[in-house]
Structure formats: structure tokens, C-alpha cells
Design a protein around this motif. Structure first.
Motif, PDB file in Angstrom:
ATOM      1  N   PHE A  11       0.830  -1.207   0.000  1.00 35.47           N
ATOM      2  CA  PHE A  11       0.000   0.000   0.000  1.00 35.47           C
ATOM      3  C   PHE A  11       0.864   1.256   0.000  1.00 35.47           C
ATOM      4  N   CYS A  12       1.901   1.269   0.825  1.00 32.12           N
ATOM      5  CA  CYS A  12       2.783   2.444   0.901  1.00 32.12           C
ATOM      6  C   CYS A  12       3.469   2.696  -0.442  1.00 32.12           C
ATOM      7  N   LEU A  13       3.910   1.627  -1.097  1.00 32.27           N
ATOM      8  CA  LEU A  13       4.566   1.762  -2.393  1.00 32.27           C
ATOM      9  C   LEU A  13       3.586   2.286  -3.442  1.00 32.27           C
ATOM     10  N   ILE A  14       2.371   1.752  -3.462  1.00 28.90           N
ATOM     11  CA  ILE A  14       1.356   2.207  -4.418  1.00 28.90           C
ATOM     12  C   ILE A  14       1.028   3.674  -4.185  1.00 28.90           C
ATOM     13  N   ASP A  15       0.846   4.045  -2.924  1.00 29.53           N
ATOM     14  CA  ASP A  15       0.512   5.431  -2.596  1.00 29.53           C
ATOM     15  C   ASP A  15       1.627   6.383  -3.005  1.00 29.53           C
ATOM     16  N   ASP A  16       2.879   5.968  -2.775  1.00 29.71           N
ATOM     17  CA  ASP A  16       4.020   6.803  -3.173  1.00 29.71           C
ATOM     18  C   ASP A  16       4.090   6.951  -4.690  1.00 29.71           C
ATOM     19  N   ILE A  17       3.799   5.876  -5.422  1.00 29.58           N
ATOM     20  CA  ILE A  17       3.834   5.917  -6.885  1.00 29.58           C
ATOM     21  C   ILE A  17       2.762   6.860  -7.420  1.00 29.58           C
ATOM     22  N   LEU A  18       1.550   6.770  -6.882  1.00 29.15           N
ATOM     23  CA  LEU A  18       0.472   7.646  -7.334  1.00 29.15           C
ATOM     24  C   LEU A  18       0.788   9.112  -7.041  1.00 29.15           C
ATOM     25  N   GLN A  19       1.403   9.352  -5.902  1.00 30.17           N
ATOM     26  CA  GLN A  19       1.808  10.731  -5.598  1.00 30.17           C
ATOM     27  C   GLN A  19       2.921  11.176  -6.537  1.00 30.17           C
ATOM     28  N   GLY A  20       3.822  10.256  -6.852  1.00 27.29           N
ATOM     29  CA  GLY A  20       4.939  10.592  -7.727  1.00 27.29           C
ATOM     30  C   GLY A  20       4.520  10.929  -9.144  1.00 27.29           C
ATOM     31  N   ASP A  26     -10.837  12.770  -6.162  1.00 27.42           N
ATOM     32  CA  ASP A  26     -11.805  13.557  -5.387  1.00 27.42           C
ATOM     33  C   ASP A  26     -11.495  13.415  -3.890  1.00 27.42           C
ATOM     34  N   VAL A  27     -11.295  14.541  -3.222  1.00 25.98           N
ATOM     35  CA  VAL A  27     -10.941  14.532  -1.799  1.00 25.98           C
ATOM     36  C   VAL A  27     -12.101  14.053  -0.928  1.00 25.98           C
ATOM     37  N   ARG A  28     -13.322  14.017  -1.476  1.00 23.09           N
ATOM     38  CA  ARG A  28     -14.482  13.596  -0.688  1.00 23.09           C
ATOM     39  C   ARG A  28     -14.582  12.077  -0.575  1.00 23.09           C
ATOM     40  N   ARG A  29     -13.769  11.373  -1.312  1.00 22.16           N
ATOM     41  CA  ARG A  29     -13.822   9.911  -1.265  1.00 22.16           C
ATOM     42  C   ARG A  29     -13.308   9.391   0.073  1.00 22.16           C
ATOM     43  N   GLN A  30     -14.017   8.426   0.611  1.00 23.62           N
ATOM     44  CA  GLN A  30     -13.590   7.809   1.866  1.00 23.62           C
ATOM     45  C   GLN A  30     -12.591   6.674   1.623  1.00 23.62           C
ATOM     46  N   VAL A  31     -12.634   6.092   0.435  1.00 25.63           N
ATOM     47  CA  VAL A  31     -11.688   5.034   0.064  1.00 25.63           C
ATOM     48  C   VAL A  31     -10.883   5.534  -1.136  1.00 25.63           C
ATOM     49  N   CYS A  32      -9.589   5.772  -0.939  1.00 26.20           N
ATOM     50  CA  CYS A  32      -8.759   6.337  -1.991  1.00 26.20           C
ATOM     51  C   CYS A  32      -8.414   5.280  -3.043  1.00 26.20           C
ATOM     52  N   ASP A  33      -7.906   5.749  -4.170  1.00 29.30           N
ATOM     53  CA  ASP A  33      -7.556   4.848  -5.269  1.00 29.30           C
ATOM     54  C   ASP A  33      -6.449   3.877  -4.879  1.00 29.30           C
ATOM     55  N   SER A  34      -5.560   4.298  -3.998  1.00 29.91           N
ATOM     56  CA  SER A  34      -4.471   3.414  -3.552  1.00 29.91           C
ATOM     57  C   SER A  34      -5.036   2.159  -2.889  1.00 29.91           C
ATOM     58  N   LYS A  35      -6.096   2.335  -2.107  1.00 30.02           N
ATOM     59  CA  LYS A  35      -6.718   1.192  -1.417  1.00 30.02           C
ATOM     60  C   LYS A  35      -7.462   0.293  -2.397  1.00 30.02           C
ATOM     61  N   ILE A  36      -8.029   0.895  -3.444  1.00 30.43           N
ATOM     62  CA  ILE A  36      -8.714   0.109  -4.469  1.00 30.43           C
ATOM     63  C   ILE A  36      -7.711  -0.770  -5.206  1.00 30.43           C
ATOM     64  N   ILE A  37      -6.579  -0.172  -5.584  1.00 32.73           N
ATOM     65  CA  ILE A  37      -5.537  -0.922  -6.287  1.00 32.73           C
ATOM     66  C   ILE A  37      -4.959  -2.001  -5.385  1.00 32.73           C
ATOM     67  N   LEU A  38      -4.744  -1.662  -4.116  1.00 30.01           N
ATOM     68  CA  LEU A  38      -4.221  -2.633  -3.157  1.00 30.01           C
ATOM     69  C   LEU A  38      -5.140  -3.851  -3.063  1.00 30.01           C
ATOM     70  N   TYR A  89       5.318  -0.889 -12.441  1.00 26.25           N
ATOM     71  CA  TYR A  89       6.281  -0.570 -11.389  1.00 26.25           C
ATOM     72  C   TYR A  89       6.432  -1.736 -10.419  1.00 26.25           C
ATOM     73  N   TYR A  90       5.339  -2.462 -10.217  1.00 26.34           N
ATOM     74  CA  TYR A  90       5.335  -3.572  -9.247  1.00 26.34           C
ATOM     75  C   TYR A  90       6.419  -4.591  -9.580  1.00 26.34           C
ATOM     76  N   LYS A  91       6.600  -4.906 -10.873  1.00 24.65           N
ATOM     77  CA  LYS A  91       7.596  -5.904 -11.247  1.00 24.65           C
ATOM     78  C   LYS A  91       9.005  -5.413 -10.937  1.00 24.65           C
ATOM     79  N   ASP A  92       9.189  -4.085 -10.883  1.00 28.51           N
ATOM     80  CA  ASP A  92      10.511  -3.540 -10.594  1.00 28.51           C
ATOM     81  C   ASP A  92      10.814  -3.536  -9.102  1.00 28.51           C
ATOM     82  N   PHE A  93       9.877  -3.012  -8.300  1.00 26.34           N
ATOM     83  CA  PHE A  93      10.205  -2.931  -6.879  1.00 26.34           C
ATOM     84  C   PHE A  93      10.066  -4.266  -6.158  1.00 26.34           C
ATOM     85  N   CYS A  94       9.444  -5.263  -6.811  1.00 23.00           N
ATOM     86  CA  CYS A  94       9.379  -6.605  -6.221  1.00 23.00           C
ATOM     87  C   CYS A  94      10.446  -7.533  -6.816  1.00 23.00           C
TER      88      CYS A  94
END
Length: 221
Positions: A11-20, A26-38, A89-94
Motif C-alpha cells: 500500500f505504501c509503495l502504491i501510494d508513493d507511486i500515485l503521488q509521484g 476527489d478529496v471527498r472519497r472515503q476510500v482512496c484509489d491506492s486502497k482500491i488498487i491494493l 512498477y510492481y515488477k521492478d520494486f518486487c
């Protein structure tokens, strides 16, 4: 099954990638895209792609207490165009080095309606699926995944196109010295030699009974 530490790390890696990549949502979402991908990754690695089981798991064990229901989850997942980018990116950092390739048909109409089809017009779209022993009219999807089933890349071809011809389009998606596993439909000796020479990629294709290159007993196992 992924342990708690691995789930949090992913999750931390996905969140960092999306920020990068400056991903905005939408800031009103209770479940962010990082959690959906996770959750999608957990589904692929631990539940054979079953989203319902992954959703229940993530909610039950407190990873995502406010998890969406299956319908909303699937709609959100389909809207995330960055999912495949994150997978690349997953194939690289794993440090993943083992991959699987396979294809599946996507029919645009029934065979009896081919003459009336307006989306596609040509014999090249009529293919045959040997595993299902039937013909279809549409496209064929070549899907490249890690050994755990996480999608890395895909490629569309006309239904009639052989898997071996499409294989060359996927080689560049792999890191050097990787191993790629596929069934006998991907047999192409020339491409095997080129992949090994240029990127040290081993194409470990299941051999036919009349193959010119026989696998050892260890390779068959």
C-alpha cells in the motif's frame, strides 16, 4: 496469502507511486484509489482474482474498515487508468523475474451475426479457441502477469492472429534475465533465440510432442 506487513508495504509503495505521478482524485472519497488498487492486488495474489473475497478480507481484518461494496468497487476499479502503470512498477520494486503469458478471446458478436457486424469487418477477426473448441468473431487479448497473477501488460490482436506472432510484442515488457512461461501455442524458435541473445530472457514454452527442441525431464517438471 500476503501477511500484514507485506500488505502495508505494498500500500505504501502504491501510494508513493500515485503521488509521484501526480495522480489526483476527489478529496471527498472515503476510500482512496491506492486502497482500491491494493485490494485488486490482494485479490490476484491471495484469492485467485475473486474480488468479493478480497473485499471481505480487507474489511474483516481492519485494513480498509470502510471498504466499498462489490458493485462500487468494480466501478472504481474500472475507472483507474493508472492500474496497469502501477503494475509495471510492481515488477521492478518486487524484483519479479518469473512471468506467465496466455490469451483469451473477446467476441464482439455471435458467429451467426458476423454478416451484420458493424464494429469489425474482415476475416482476420474470426479466430479459433482450441481449449474451448469453438470459433469466435472478435479480438484476442494477450495478457502478461507475474507468477502470482498480477497483470503487468496486455496486447490486443485480431482473433485470427496466432499467439506466437503476438509474443514478440510482449518481450520488451520484461526485465533482462527474466523467465516467461507459456503453452505450446507460443512456440517460435527464432524468437526464443532473439530474446535470449538480446536480453537474456528465457522463453520457457511448453513443448509439443513433435517439437524440434526437446525439454529435459527436469524442464518438463
Amino acid at each position: 496469502m500476503l501477511c500484514k506487513d507485506k500488505i502495508i508495504s505494498i500500500f505504501c509503495l502504491i501510494d508513493d507511486i500515485l503521488q509521484g505521478i501526480n495522480h489526483v482524485e476527489d478529496v471527498r472519497r472515503q476510500v482512496c484509489d491506492s486502497k482500491i488498487i491494493l485490494t485488486a492486488i490482494v485479490s490476484s495474489t491471495s484469492f485467485y482474482g475473486n474480488h468479493s473475497s478480497a473485499i471481505k478480507f480487507m474489511k474483516q481484518y481492519g485494513f480498509i474498515p470502510n471498504m466499498l461494496d462489490k458493485s462500487r468497487f468494480n466501478r472504481r476499479l474500472h475507472k483507474i487508468s493508472k492500474l496497469l502503470i502501477v503494475s509495471s512498477y510492481y515488477k521492478d520494486f518486487c524484483c519479479e523475474m518469473h512471468y506467465i503469458i496466455d490469451s483469451f478471446p473477446v467476441a464482439v458478436c455471435n458467429n451467426m451475426r458476423i454478416a451484420n457486424c458493424k464494429i469489425l469487418k474482415d476475416k482476420k477477426w474470426r479466430g479459433y479457441t482450441s481449449s474451448m473448441r469453438n470459433y469466435f468473431y472478435g479480438v484476442k487479448v494477450q495478457l502478461l502477469t507475474t507468477k502470482d497473477g498480477i497483470p503487468i501488460a496486455f496486447h490486443f490482436t485480431p482473433g485470427k492472429t496466432g499467439d506466437a506472432k503476438a509474443l514478440g510484442k510482449m518481450i520488451d515488457k520484461l526485465p533482462a534475465e527474466a523467465s516467461l512461461y507459456g503453452d505450446s501455442a507460443y512456440t517460435d524458435y527464432g524468437l526464443e533465440d532473439i530474446a535470449l541473445e538480446r536480453k537474456c530472457i528465457l522463453l520457457k514454452i511448453q513443448r509439443k510432442s513433435n517439437t524440434k527442441r526437446i525439454d529435459t525431464l527436469e524442464q518438463k517438471k
